[in-house]
Design an enzyme around this catalytic site. Structure first.
Site, mmCIF file in Angstrom:
data_model
loop_
_atom_site.group_PDB
_atom_site.id
_atom_site.type_symbol
_atom_site.label_atom_id
_atom_site.label_comp_id
_atom_site.label_asym_id
_atom_site.label_seq_id
_atom_site.Cartn_x
_atom_site.Cartn_y
_atom_site.Cartn_z
ATOM 1 N N VAL A 62 -28.386 -10.018 -53.424
ATOM 2 C CA VAL A 62 -27.109 -9.298 -53.452
ATOM 3 C C VAL A 62 -27.156 -8.109 -52.498
ATOM 4 O O VAL A 62 -28.174 -7.416 -52.417
ATOM 5 C CB VAL A 62 -26.807 -8.787 -54.884
ATOM 6 C CG1 VAL A 62 -25.536 -7.957 -54.920
ATOM 7 C CG2 VAL A 62 -26.721 -9.928 -55.866
ATOM 8 N N CYS A 63 -26.047 -7.872 -51.812
ATOM 9 C CA CYS A 63 -25.867 -6.649 -51.024
ATOM 10 C C CYS A 63 -24.413 -6.206 -51.194
ATOM 11 O O CYS A 63 -23.770 -6.563 -52.172
ATOM 12 C CB CYS A 63 -26.241 -6.856 -49.555
ATOM 13 S SG CYS A 63 -25.117 -7.926 -48.647
ATOM 14 N N ARG A 64 -23.890 -5.457 -50.270
ATOM 15 C CA ARG A 64 -22.514 -4.976 -50.380
ATOM 16 C C ARG A 64 -21.499 -6.089 -50.173
ATOM 17 O O ARG A 64 -20.557 -6.230 -50.929
ATOM 18 C CB ARG A 64 -22.275 -3.839 -49.377
ATOM 19 C CG ARG A 64 -20.904 -3.194 -49.462
ATOM 20 C CD ARG A 64 -20.799 -2.051 -48.466
ATOM 21 N NE ARG A 64 -19.528 -1.881 -47.827
ATOM 22 C CZ ARG A 64 -18.812 -2.770 -47.147
ATOM 23 N NH1 ARG A 64 -19.224 -3.983 -47.020
ATOM 24 N NH2 ARG A 64 -17.674 -2.461 -46.590
ATOM 25 N N GLY A 66 -22.558 -9.485 -48.558
ATOM 26 C CA GLY A 66 -23.168 -10.805 -48.423
ATOM 27 C C GLY A 66 -23.948 -11.025 -47.147
ATOM 28 O O GLY A 66 -24.684 -11.998 -47.029
ATOM 29 N N MET A 90 -21.383 -7.062 -53.676
ATOM 30 C CA MET A 90 -20.861 -6.168 -54.717
ATOM 31 C C MET A 90 -19.362 -5.952 -54.589
ATOM 32 O O MET A 90 -18.704 -5.627 -55.568
ATOM 33 C CB MET A 90 -21.594 -4.822 -54.685
ATOM 34 C CG MET A 90 -23.057 -4.901 -55.136
ATOM 35 S SD MET A 90 -23.272 -5.549 -56.818
ATOM 36 C CE MET A 90 -22.610 -4.198 -57.794
#
Length: 98
Positions: A62-64, A66, A90
């Site tokens: 997971v990141c901000r 993708g 996110m």
């Protein structure tokens, strides 16, 4: 590389299925909230900390949005880890955060 959408990750968590999330965002981003139970390993440190991970476990990256999690998933996959990238990151997450 496999992908999963945020709502499917949330559904797995509600159904108590095993979900192992690695959040590769930076410290200041994670300070604003992360998915409950997610392990924070910034993308820049992932290569040096991958020895902490278990190759028999599937990790959801997971990141901000993708992009970074996609890079992280490719890195881990190239080293024999089972990974899936949460598309939308996110930004797409509607579940709880801690």
């Amino acid at each position: 590389m496999k992908d999963i959408i945020a709502s499917d990750v949330a559904k797995k968590m509600v159904e108590k299925q095993p979900v192992h999330i690695i959040d590769v965002r930076e410290v200041d981003e994670v300070a604003q909230g992360k998915i409950p139970g997610a392990v924070h390993i910034p993308l820049g440190l992932l290569e040096f900390r991958m020895h902490e991970l278990d190759k028999s476990v599937e990790y959801t990256m997971v990141c901000r949005s993708g992009g970074r999690s996609g890079m992280a998933a490719q890195l881990l996959e190239s080293h024999g880890y089972k990974v899936v990238n949460m598309t939308g990151g996110m930004i797409a997450w509607k579940g709880d955060i801690e």
